[in-house]
Scaffold this motif. Structure first.
Motif, mmCIF file in Angstrom:
data_model
loop_
_atom_site.group_PDB
_atom_site.id
_atom_site.type_symbol
_atom_site.label_atom_id
_atom_site.label_comp_id
_atom_site.label_asym_id
_atom_site.label_seq_id
_atom_site.Cartn_x
_atom_site.Cartn_y
_atom_site.Cartn_z
ATOM 1 N N MET A 66 46.111 2.330 -5.417
ATOM 2 C CA MET A 66 45.208 1.261 -4.998
ATOM 3 C C MET A 66 44.038 1.830 -4.185
ATOM 4 O O MET A 66 42.881 1.475 -4.395
ATOM 5 C CB MET A 66 45.962 0.223 -4.173
ATOM 6 C CG MET A 66 45.099 -0.976 -3.771
ATOM 7 S SD MET A 66 45.938 -2.062 -2.609
ATOM 8 C CE MET A 66 45.914 -1.050 -1.152
ATOM 9 N N LEU A 67 44.351 2.741 -3.254
ATOM 10 C CA LEU A 67 43.306 3.330 -2.420
ATOM 11 C C LEU A 67 42.313 4.154 -3.249
ATOM 12 O O LEU A 67 41.138 4.254 -2.898
ATOM 13 C CB LEU A 67 43.932 4.206 -1.331
ATOM 14 C CG LEU A 67 44.734 3.461 -0.270
ATOM 15 C CD1 LEU A 67 45.557 4.436 0.570
ATOM 16 C CD2 LEU A 67 43.820 2.632 0.617
ATOM 17 N N THR A 74 48.342 5.777 -13.875
ATOM 18 C CA THR A 74 47.397 6.904 -13.879
ATOM 19 C C THR A 74 47.727 7.863 -12.749
ATOM 20 O O THR A 74 47.798 9.080 -12.945
ATOM 21 C CB THR A 74 45.946 6.391 -13.735
ATOM 22 O OG1 THR A 74 45.653 5.522 -14.825
ATOM 23 C CG2 THR A 74 44.954 7.538 -13.685
ATOM 24 N N TYR A 75 47.958 7.306 -11.567
ATOM 25 C CA TYR A 75 48.286 8.169 -10.426
ATOM 26 C C TYR A 75 49.613 8.904 -10.670
ATOM 27 O O TYR A 75 49.736 10.086 -10.353
ATOM 28 C CB TYR A 75 48.350 7.379 -9.114
ATOM 29 C CG TYR A 75 48.666 8.293 -7.965
ATOM 30 C CD1 TYR A 75 47.681 9.108 -7.417
ATOM 31 C CD2 TYR A 75 49.958 8.409 -7.469
ATOM 32 C CE1 TYR A 75 47.982 10.001 -6.402
ATOM 33 C CE2 TYR A 75 50.266 9.294 -6.463
ATOM 34 C CZ TYR A 75 49.274 10.082 -5.930
ATOM 35 O OH TYR A 75 49.580 10.977 -4.945
ATOM 36 N N ALA A 76 50.582 8.225 -11.248
ATOM 37 C CA ALA A 76 51.870 8.864 -11.542
ATOM 38 C C ALA A 76 51.668 10.052 -12.484
ATOM 39 O O ALA A 76 52.323 11.092 -12.332
ATOM 40 C CB ALA A 76 52.840 7.856 -12.158
ATOM 41 N N ARG A 77 50.736 9.925 -13.438
ATOM 42 C CA ARG A 77 50.456 11.041 -14.348
ATOM 43 C C ARG A 77 49.818 12.212 -13.599
ATOM 44 O O ARG A 77 50.032 13.363 -13.970
ATOM 45 C CB ARG A 77 49.572 10.583 -15.504
ATOM 46 C CG ARG A 77 50.316 9.714 -16.508
ATOM 47 C CD ARG A 77 49.549 9.508 -17.791
ATOM 48 N NE ARG A 77 48.247 8.910 -17.610
ATOM 49 C CZ ARG A 77 48.007 7.593 -17.616
ATOM 50 N NH1 ARG A 77 49.002 6.744 -17.804
ATOM 51 N NH2 ARG A 77 46.791 7.144 -17.441
ATOM 52 N N TYR A 78 49.070 11.946 -12.523
ATOM 53 C CA TYR A 78 48.532 13.040 -11.707
ATOM 54 C C TYR A 78 49.682 13.813 -11.056
ATOM 55 O O TYR A 78 49.661 15.032 -10.994
ATOM 56 C CB TYR A 78 47.620 12.522 -10.592
ATOM 57 C CG TYR A 78 46.334 11.868 -11.033
ATOM 58 C CD1 TYR A 78 45.729 12.174 -12.250
ATOM 59 C CD2 TYR A 78 45.711 10.947 -10.217
ATOM 60 C CE1 TYR A 78 44.548 11.568 -12.629
ATOM 61 C CE2 TYR A 78 44.519 10.344 -10.583
ATOM 62 C CZ TYR A 78 43.942 10.658 -11.794
ATOM 63 O OH TYR A 78 42.771 10.067 -12.164
ATOM 64 N N ARG A 89 37.753 13.189 -8.047
ATOM 65 C CA ARG A 89 38.977 12.422 -7.787
ATOM 66 C C ARG A 89 39.870 13.186 -6.819
ATOM 67 O O ARG A 89 40.451 12.610 -5.904
ATOM 68 C CB ARG A 89 39.731 12.160 -9.094
ATOM 69 C CG ARG A 89 41.066 11.463 -8.911
ATOM 70 C CD ARG A 89 40.955 10.002 -8.527
ATOM 71 N NE ARG A 89 40.415 9.291 -9.653
ATOM 72 C CZ ARG A 89 39.650 8.206 -9.539
ATOM 73 N NH1 ARG A 89 39.362 7.719 -8.354
ATOM 74 N NH2 ARG A 89 39.165 7.606 -10.602
ATOM 75 N N LEU A 90 39.982 14.504 -6.979
ATOM 76 C CA LEU A 90 40.810 15.301 -6.081
ATOM 77 C C LEU A 90 40.271 15.226 -4.650
ATOM 78 O O LEU A 90 41.042 15.079 -3.697
ATOM 79 C CB LEU A 90 40.895 16.753 -6.562
ATOM 80 C CG LEU A 90 41.856 17.659 -5.817
ATOM 81 C CD1 LEU A 90 43.283 17.107 -5.849
ATOM 82 C CD2 LEU A 90 41.822 19.065 -6.401
ATOM 83 N N LEU A 91 38.963 15.294 -4.497
ATOM 84 C CA LEU A 91 38.375 15.162 -3.153
ATOM 85 C C LEU A 91 38.665 13.781 -2.573
ATOM 86 O O LEU A 91 38.919 13.641 -1.373
ATOM 87 C CB LEU A 91 36.871 15.432 -3.197
ATOM 88 C CG LEU A 91 36.491 16.882 -3.483
ATOM 89 C CD1 LEU A 91 34.979 17.009 -3.668
ATOM 90 C CD2 LEU A 91 36.978 17.816 -2.396
ATOM 91 N N HIS A 92 38.655 12.753 -3.419
ATOM 92 C CA HIS A 92 38.992 11.403 -2.968
ATOM 93 C C HIS A 92 40.459 11.351 -2.514
ATOM 94 O O HIS A 92 40.784 10.736 -1.493
ATOM 95 C CB HIS A 92 38.735 10.409 -4.102
ATOM 96 C CG HIS A 92 38.816 8.981 -3.686
ATOM 97 N ND1 HIS A 92 38.743 7.949 -4.576
ATOM 98 C CD2 HIS A 92 38.968 8.390 -2.478
ATOM 99 C CE1 HIS A 92 38.851 6.790 -3.947
ATOM 100 N NE2 HIS A 92 39.006 7.038 -2.668
ATOM 101 N N VAL A 93 41.342 12.022 -3.243
ATOM 102 C CA VAL A 93 42.757 12.099 -2.853
ATOM 103 C C VAL A 93 42.877 12.741 -1.475
ATOM 104 O O VAL A 93 43.644 12.280 -0.630
ATOM 105 C CB VAL A 93 43.586 12.890 -3.897
ATOM 106 C CG1 VAL A 93 44.965 13.241 -3.360
ATOM 107 C CG2 VAL A 93 43.700 12.097 -5.188
#
Length: 172
Positions: A66-67, A74-78, A89-93
């Protein structure tokens, strides 16, 4: 001046030529901890690190998704490395998990030299202190005060045990 040639650059950086099954040409990689980690294995290590950091922070996949503005699937696949993230996306994580890129990648890329038992105990103690501090930061003021009082109450007993043999002192 032309600069380094390919072989000079490879030698200067300590790179080794490897065959990547996904490429039809050779690639050059730097050994980590004395060996070259397959890129797929590196993707799996990144996914594991991501999962470990999320669970350390006691965050559900759904909340992180959500964040990030992505679906939970999608996040689970990451986290299982079946989908790879963009750099953005990694920087956002990193923002969502409150970690710097250096903190994220350091355990993955730094060689782990062999340590003596004393060094290992000290490293474990340092790790425990850091993790304890992280947990303490999450406590509310009342609970933190209770933990503080408990630690203060334990301190004299710990010091006495370290000084003596545990036997009671004789009466005067």
């Amino acid at each position: 001046m032309a600069g380094f040639g390919l072989e000079q650059w490879v030698s200067y950086l300590g790179l080794e030529r490897v065959v990547d099954p996904d490429k039809d040409h050779p690639v050059y990689r730097k050994p980590l901890d004395g060996k070259i980690i397959d890129l797929r294995q590196l993707d799996l290590l990144v996914a594991q690190r991501l999962r470990d950091l999320r669970t350390d922070r006691q965050l559900a996949q759904a909340k992180v998704a959500m964040l990030l503005g992505v679906k939970e699937a999608t996040y689970a696949r990451y986290e299982n490395a079946s989908s790879l993230m963009t750099v953005g996306r990694l920087l956002h994580v990193f923002e969502v998990l409150n970690i710097t890129p250096e903190e994220f990648f350091d355990p993955l890329v730094n060689e782990q030299p062999s340590h003596s038992k004393a060094d290992s105990r000290e490293a474990l103690r340092d790790q425990l202190m850091e993790e304890t501090g992280d947990h303490l930061k999450k406590l509310d003021d009342t609970t933190l005060k209770m933990v503080h009082d408990l630690v203060l109450a334990m301190e004299p007993r710990t010091i006495d045990k370290q000084k003596g043999n545990g036997a009671a002192k004789a009466a005067p």
